[in-house]
Design a protein around this motif. Sequence first.
Motif, mmCIF file in Angstrom:
data_model
loop_
_atom_site.group_PDB
_atom_site.id
_atom_site.type_symbol
_atom_site.label_atom_id
_atom_site.label_comp_id
_atom_site.label_asym_id
_atom_site.label_seq_id
_atom_site.Cartn_x
_atom_site.Cartn_y
_atom_site.Cartn_z
ATOM 1 N N LYS A 157 -83.828 1.099 41.408
ATOM 2 C CA LYS A 157 -83.701 1.526 42.797
ATOM 3 C C LYS A 157 -82.623 0.793 43.571
ATOM 4 C CE LYS A 157 -87.302 4.130 42.155
ATOM 5 N NZ LYS A 157 -87.138 5.594 42.028
ATOM 6 N N MET A 158 -82.114 -0.312 43.040
ATOM 7 C CA MET A 158 -81.204 -1.156 43.814
ATOM 8 C C MET A 158 -79.997 -1.538 42.966
ATOM 9 S SD MET A 158 -84.168 -3.616 45.423
ATOM 10 C CE MET A 158 -83.079 -4.443 46.557
ATOM 11 N N ASN A 159 -79.308 -0.533 42.441
ATOM 12 C CA ASN A 159 -78.202 -0.808 41.534
ATOM 13 C C ASN A 159 -77.097 -1.629 42.177
ATOM 14 O OD1 ASN A 159 -79.369 0.614 39.433
ATOM 15 N ND2 ASN A 159 -78.536 2.557 40.138
ATOM 16 N N GLY A 160 -77.041 -1.623 43.494
ATOM 17 C CA GLY A 160 -75.987 -2.369 44.162
ATOM 18 C C GLY A 160 -76.300 -3.832 44.347
ATOM 19 N N ILE A 161 -77.488 -4.248 43.975
ATOM 20 C CA ILE A 161 -77.850 -5.663 44.145
ATOM 21 C C ILE A 161 -77.387 -6.449 42.929
ATOM 22 C CG2 ILE A 161 -79.771 -7.258 44.383
ATOM 23 C CD1 ILE A 161 -79.232 -5.608 46.841
ATOM 24 N N ALA A 162 -76.643 -7.499 43.174
ATOM 25 C CA ALA A 162 -76.165 -8.326 42.072
ATOM 26 C C ALA A 162 -77.336 -9.035 41.421
ATOM 27 C CB ALA A 162 -75.150 -9.344 42.572
ATOM 28 N N THR A 163 -77.345 -9.100 40.097
ATOM 29 C CA THR A 163 -78.399 -9.820 39.390
ATOM 30 C C THR A 163 -77.884 -11.144 38.847
ATOM 31 O OG1 THR A 163 -77.842 -8.607 37.376
ATOM 32 C CG2 THR A 163 -79.610 -7.720 38.749
ATOM 33 N N GLY A 164 -76.744 -11.570 39.318
ATOM 34 C CA GLY A 164 -76.180 -12.844 38.910
ATOM 35 C C GLY A 164 -75.355 -13.413 40.036
ATOM 36 N N PRO A 165 -74.799 -14.605 39.869
ATOM 37 C CA PRO A 165 -74.012 -15.222 40.936
ATOM 38 C C PRO A 165 -72.736 -14.437 41.198
ATOM 39 C CG PRO A 165 -73.834 -16.470 38.890
ATOM 40 C CD PRO A 165 -74.889 -15.440 38.666
ATOM 41 N N PRO A 166 -72.340 -14.281 42.483
ATOM 42 C CA PRO A 166 -71.136 -13.509 42.803
ATOM 43 C C PRO A 166 -69.874 -14.292 42.461
ATOM 44 C CG PRO A 166 -72.057 -14.482 44.781
ATOM 45 C CD PRO A 166 -73.023 -14.787 43.671
ATOM 46 N N ALA A 167 -68.772 -13.538 42.282
ATOM 47 C CA ALA A 167 -67.472 -14.182 42.084
ATOM 48 C C ALA A 167 -67.005 -14.771 43.412
ATOM 49 C CB ALA A 167 -66.459 -13.157 41.580
ATOM 50 N N TYR A 168 -66.287 -15.884 43.344
ATOM 51 C CA TYR A 168 -65.758 -16.510 44.553
ATOM 52 C C TYR A 168 -64.316 -16.939 44.283
ATOM 53 C CZ TYR A 168 -66.740 -20.826 41.988
ATOM 54 O OH TYR A 168 -66.771 -21.808 41.036
ATOM 55 N N PRO A 169 -63.486 -17.010 45.321
ATOM 56 C CA PRO A 169 -62.089 -17.413 45.112
ATOM 57 C C PRO A 169 -62.004 -18.771 44.436
ATOM 58 C CG PRO A 169 -62.391 -16.518 47.309
ATOM 59 C CD PRO A 169 -63.761 -16.654 46.724
ATOM 60 N N ASP A 170 -61.198 -18.835 43.410
ATOM 61 C CA ASP A 170 -61.046 -20.072 42.641
ATOM 62 C C ASP A 170 -60.016 -20.960 43.333
ATOM 63 O OD1 ASP A 170 -60.788 -22.085 40.840
ATOM 64 O OD2 ASP A 170 -60.220 -20.817 39.147
ATOM 65 N N PRO A 171 -60.440 -22.065 43.930
ATOM 66 C CA PRO A 171 -59.481 -22.917 44.644
ATOM 67 C C PRO A 171 -58.482 -23.593 43.710
ATOM 68 C CG PRO A 171 -61.623 -23.982 44.532
ATOM 69 C CD PRO A 171 -61.810 -22.599 43.999
ATOM 70 N N ALA A 172 -58.800 -23.647 42.431
ATOM 71 C CA ALA A 172 -57.895 -24.300 41.485
ATOM 72 C C ALA A 172 -56.775 -23.388 41.006
ATOM 73 C CB ALA A 172 -58.694 -24.808 40.281
ATOM 74 N N HIS A 173 -56.921 -22.096 41.266
ATOM 75 C CA HIS A 173 -55.885 -21.160 40.811
ATOM 76 C C HIS A 173 -54.810 -21.013 41.883
ATOM 77 C CE1 HIS A 173 -54.218 -17.732 38.571
ATOM 78 N NE2 HIS A 173 -53.956 -17.229 39.774
ATOM 79 N N ASP A 174 -53.581 -21.178 41.483
ATOM 80 C CA ASP A 174 -52.474 -21.042 42.434
ATOM 81 C C ASP A 174 -51.266 -20.458 41.716
ATOM 82 O OD1 ASP A 174 -51.171 -21.150 44.827
ATOM 83 O OD2 ASP A 174 -50.626 -23.274 44.675
ATOM 84 N N GLU A 175 -50.522 -19.660 42.426
ATOM 85 C CA GLU A 175 -49.278 -19.108 41.919
ATOM 86 C C GLU A 175 -48.414 -18.678 43.097
ATOM 87 O OE1 GLU A 175 -49.674 -14.856 40.335
ATOM 88 O OE2 GLU A 175 -51.722 -15.627 40.018
ATOM 89 N N ALA A 176 -47.128 -18.621 42.873
ATOM 90 C CA ALA A 176 -46.192 -18.229 43.928
ATOM 91 C C ALA A 176 -46.133 -16.716 44.011
ATOM 92 C CB ALA A 176 -44.812 -18.804 43.633
ATOM 93 N N LEU A 177 -46.445 -16.203 45.190
ATOM 94 C CA LEU A 177 -46.454 -14.762 45.404
ATOM 95 C C LEU A 177 -45.747 -14.420 46.702
ATOM 96 C CD1 LEU A 177 -50.181 -13.946 44.495
ATOM 97 C CD2 LEU A 177 -48.185 -13.397 43.106
ATOM 98 N N GLY A 178 -45.142 -13.271 46.712
ATOM 99 C CA GLY A 178 -44.577 -12.710 47.930
ATOM 100 C C GLY A 178 -45.191 -11.358 48.184
ATOM 101 N N TRP A 179 -44.856 -10.780 49.330
ATOM 102 C CA TRP A 179 -45.441 -9.479 49.686
ATOM 103 C C TRP A 179 -45.167 -8.433 48.621
ATOM 104 C CZ3 TRP A 179 -49.010 -7.363 52.606
ATOM 105 C CH2 TRP A 179 -49.014 -5.973 52.770
ATOM 106 N N GLN A 180 -43.952 -8.378 48.136
ATOM 107 C CA GLN A 180 -43.622 -7.360 47.150
ATOM 108 C C GLN A 180 -44.400 -7.567 45.860
ATOM 109 O OE1 GLN A 180 -41.752 -4.680 47.990
ATOM 110 N NE2 GLN A 180 -42.523 -3.875 46.018
ATOM 111 N N ASP A 181 -44.652 -8.833 45.506
ATOM 112 C CA ASP A 181 -45.494 -9.106 44.332
ATOM 113 C C ASP A 181 -46.896 -8.529 44.517
ATOM 114 O OD1 ASP A 181 -43.461 -10.607 43.041
ATOM 115 O OD2 ASP A 181 -43.995 -12.362 44.244
#
Length: 699
Positions: free
Chosen positions: A180-204
């Motif tokens: 009845k609740m397929n939209g409910i996550a059954t595990g921990p949600p993804a969160y932004p990884d503060p350790a991941h970084d890369e150089a990006l611009g708008w066009q990228d």
Amino acid sequence: MRVRSAFLAAMLASILWVFCAAAAVAEPLLREDIAPHIVPPMSLGDRISDTGVWQLLNSGGAEAGFVFETEPMAPLPGFSGAPINLLVVLDLDGRFIDVKLLSHNEPIFVSGLGQAAFHKFFEQYRGHSITDSLVVGTPYGSGTDGSALVYLDGVTKATASVRIAHESVLAATLQVAREKMNGIATGPPAYPDPAHDEALGWQDLVDQGIARRLTVTNAEVDAAFAGTLWEDDDPDARDYPDETYLDLWVVDLGPPAVGRAVLSDDSLAELRQFMSISAMDEPVLVIETARHGLITEDFVRNTAPDLISAEQGGFPVAFRDADLSIELHADVPEEIRDGTALILRTDRRLGFDPTADWILQIKALREHGMFQPQIGAATFELPYSAPERFFARAEVVKPSPPWVDALRNRVTDLAVLGVFLAGLTVLLVRAQTSLASHPQFTPIRLGILAFMTVFVGWWGQGQLSIATVLAVLRTGVDGGSFAFLLYDPFSLMVWAAAILGFVLWGRGFFCGWLCPFGALQEFANHLGRLLRVPQITPSPVWDARLKWLKYAVLAGLVVVAFTAPARLDKAIEVEPFKTAITTFFIREWYYVAYAAGLLLLSMVLFKGFCRYLCPLGAVMAIGGQIRGRDWIARRAACGSPCQLCRVKCSYGAIAKTGEIQYSECFQCLDCVSIHEDKARCVPLVLAARGRGIHKVAAE
């Protein structure tokens, strides 16, 4: 002897027949049974499944969650053999609003510890989510309050019953969540990884699909309203069909590298401050550069935008305005920087996964009429998902199976019990004769029985009960799971020893050595003899008659189990074990009086309850039919003419013929000690004098 064996076989067949004939499937409760448990302003809606799932309605009549019983979906048998039925009230976000106990027959609560402790246990679910790793017990090993596991306090002396109830709640709730609740996550949600970084611009961002665009022309919006009341209510769309009506951009700002590529330094700093406070919120930037405008004049900051919505997995995503000032990075094209922009936010704990596909929906509105105009709407959609590489997920802490937790919590007790049982078994197998002949046999035996009473009974709660036997038989007939036995590994180890004893000795190993209440009766009889209380010794005829009573009691319990299961917990009180062992005589006075009365009776009638009334003893006698050997040595003179062992047997387990009736033998070893005693065994005494017993009998 053959008559007794035939009766025991017939008794076992009758028990199995009654169980098969009485097996039934639980039906969900009716509305009038469930509705009183719903606390206003909530109310019970329609039933939406055959397994007893109901809608939960809020004060406005809108769906607010689900109400369901556990028994129809998770009929895990308790220690009475009957499932524990609970009512679960769950909101649409997967959080427990309430869990209530509806019915059960767990003996320890019905007439032992009382109901209050069981009801109080379920109050702990309130506010917890189905995404939480809920376990019963206390942190083990290095566990701390910061553990990813959420611990629910158990109930002392009833941990096994509580664990069964907990498993019932989780099994039923997860089934409802899946269906009845397929939209409910059954595990921990993804969160932004503060350790991941890369150089990006708008066009990228544009090239990689991180910044996504939806454009709708005037002609397309006209087509959306074609054939409706509002098809001619936008002159600009009609006059300039090729011009753009909606030019929408969507960017997930959660990943630091993305935010840095889109926002100015000031706006990025404000966003980071916001995310440090609202760490579970996911920020999403929406920009509109055409004439749609994103919002209406009625929009209020920090609320849900009136023209924008979203869904993921068929369920709505609760977006609201983050109320942040927005200045875009200089690298962003000027026409985009000049557009209308909002930063929306949604709580990832409610099931939103930024890396999974979701859909942004935006409405185009038209009005028809001058006074109190009629409003029409057309919806346009933009699919979106953020790249997985920018996100991390908390490690899913999977709770150990309940039986593993049960083992961990009692590892020391189990080790001590295992050593004791192994030692006692080896002693009786390898050195039974030496033990029986030992001059200090009585103190040794009483010491073993004291250990059984104090450690196994009162401390370890290892007193076996007919309740477990009935539960096992009923579970087997109903095709249920026997996993409930694993929740009490201490008692299970005693059961294993008792069953091994069936093969080696019959009923005697348990009834004579491993039963705490049996030990108490033996102590009571020793005290009675010490006080020189006159003893009652039934005649052989009455002794034989009284021994059939325990089978009648067992048969009665089987009948009650299936004709009046709600009364089984009271009927099982024929066993005084719960009073004398489980609750240590802390119960209602009439239960205490009954148990104490049986012990007083044992002072004058040796182990009267064990011999004549105990339904568990009847089960042990039936189980003992698989005994593989006659382990008590006999001589030709035993019974004819020598009757010494029969006269000395306090259990009346030796026939006049000298044959041992193993279904009544409690393995006290009195006859074994006599058999090997050259000073007491008549054939040995006469042989030592050079005379045969048959010659003496003839004289």
